[in-house]
Scaffold this active site. Structure first.
Site, PDB file in Angstrom:
ATOM      1  CB  CYS A 193      -0.925  -0.009   1.214  1.00 44.57           C
ATOM      2  SG  CYS A 193      -2.352   1.096   1.030  1.00 44.57           S
ATOM      3  CG  ASP A 232      -4.038  -0.718   9.851  1.00 46.69           C
ATOM      4  OD1 ASP A 232      -2.969  -1.002  10.424  1.00 46.69           O
ATOM      5  OD2 ASP A 232      -4.118   0.085   8.911  1.00 46.69           O
TER       6      ASP A 232
END
Length: 351
Positions: A6, A117
């Site tokens: 990412c 996360d």
């Protein structure tokens, strides 16, 4: 195992990630030090294979902004990190990954891929893995937060049912994507995933052996055992002799005893959590690739599991046939593996 890098913003980093074998590329379109415009995403991904998915990351953006970005950047998925609910998600025409803290409630997100996360996404800080209970979770899920090349294998081992792993700052040096770290992350994740797949294959093999069936291991998992390089297998590809394959009622019963469910009768495919196992008849190899299954050597593990494994030359013929197979659609992984097999065959010929 899905592997997502990412926070990408340069073509060099995108190309390195793709060449290393990632499955998902992440681009941040909301305010961030890693923010990139939709037009630039399109530019730096113009030659990315369709099998590699482009993910746009957003935080509480107006729905029309997200829809426009999907169109301009030609995104395959969106990843949402804000307070977006199912009413918001249902307005999108692509698959959605919803970022969640381990302590958040996530039952409302049906048919949505979850991403667990740390509280501060992109910070490089890991959350307490013990705090996340995934048993019984029906959603596919990514693990993120504080992952890096050194600990990704441990994360995959800790969360064996994870759909994928996601990294951003863990493959950076001073805020810039580090190409070597990207390569190492993908390789380590792939090797850890393959190890899990092979362990599961041996578990299936033991059950088959108990019923006087000796399987043939095929596909990318087989190649990894032969020439020892990471292939990040998507599934476990098993072939059986015709009498065993055609006794599908028995095979289904044995797989159910191992916790699998039949999900595709036509493809003879079974599923358990994130693992897919497909079966086929080994006799088809002759017409498909010119490989006589009777010439494939048998392997025996220390614990007694017996299975057949093609050698480099036989695997090379199989992947050359796969390259010509229109049904496989010219998969990038097939080309990658074929190149490795060709090089390995040349090395063997020169010895």
């Amino acid at each position: 195992m899905k592997i997502k890098i990412c926070g990408l913003s340069t073509k060099e980093a995108v190309d390195t990630a793709v060449e290393s074998g990632v499955t998902h590329l992440g681009f941040i379109l909301s305010p961030s030090k890693r923010q990139v415009a939709p037009e630039k995403i399109l530019q730096i991904t113009n030659d990315v294979p369709k099998t590699v998915k482009k993910v746009g990351v957003f935080v509480d953006e107006p729905i029309n902004f997200v829809k426009k970005a999907i169109q301009v950047a030609q995104l395959d998925l969106v990843q949402l990190h804000g307070n977006e609910d199912m009413n918001y998600i249902n307005q999108l025409d692509v698959s959605v990954i919803k970022a969640i803290r381990p302590d958040q409630e996530f039952k409302e997100y049906e048919d949505v891929i979850l991403l667990f996360d740390s509280p501060q996404a992109g910070s490089g800080q890991a959350f307490d893995w013990d705090s996340l209970v995934t048993s019984g979770l029906k959603n596919k899920f990514f693990i993120a937060g504080g992952l890096n090349p050194e600990n990704v294998a441990a994360a995959i081992q800790y969360f064996p049912n994870a759909y994928g792993v996601d990294v951003s700052s863990g493959v950076e040096t001073e805020g810039i994507k580090n190409l070597t770290k990207i390569k190492n992350f993908v390789q380590n994740a792939s090797l850890a995933s393959s190890k899990q797949f092979f362990t599961e294959f041996l578990r299936i093999t033991k059950k088959l052996n108990e019923n006087k069936i000796i399987p043939y291991l095929m596909g990318s998992l087989a190649v990894e055992q032969i020439i020892n390089f990471p292939t990040n297998p998507d599934d476990i590809d098993i072939q059986l002799k015709k009498p065993d394959f055609e006794n599908f009622e028995q095979l289904t019963s044995l797989m159910e005893e191992l916790g699998y469910q039949l999900i595709d009768l036509h493809e003879h495919k079974f599923e358990k959590a994130s693992i897919h196992v497909g079966f086929a008849s080994v006799e088809t190899l002759k017409n498909y690739a010119g490989v006589d299954y009777l010439a494939i050597q048998q392997e025996r593990m220390e614990n007694g599991e017996k299975y057949y494994l093609p050698n480099v030359e036989q695997s090379l013929k199989i992947y050359q046939a796969a390259k010509r197979d229109e049904w496989r659609g010219g998969k990038q992984k097939d080309s990658f593996i074929l190149d490795k097999l060709i090089n390995e065959q040349k090395r063997n010929d020169n010895e």
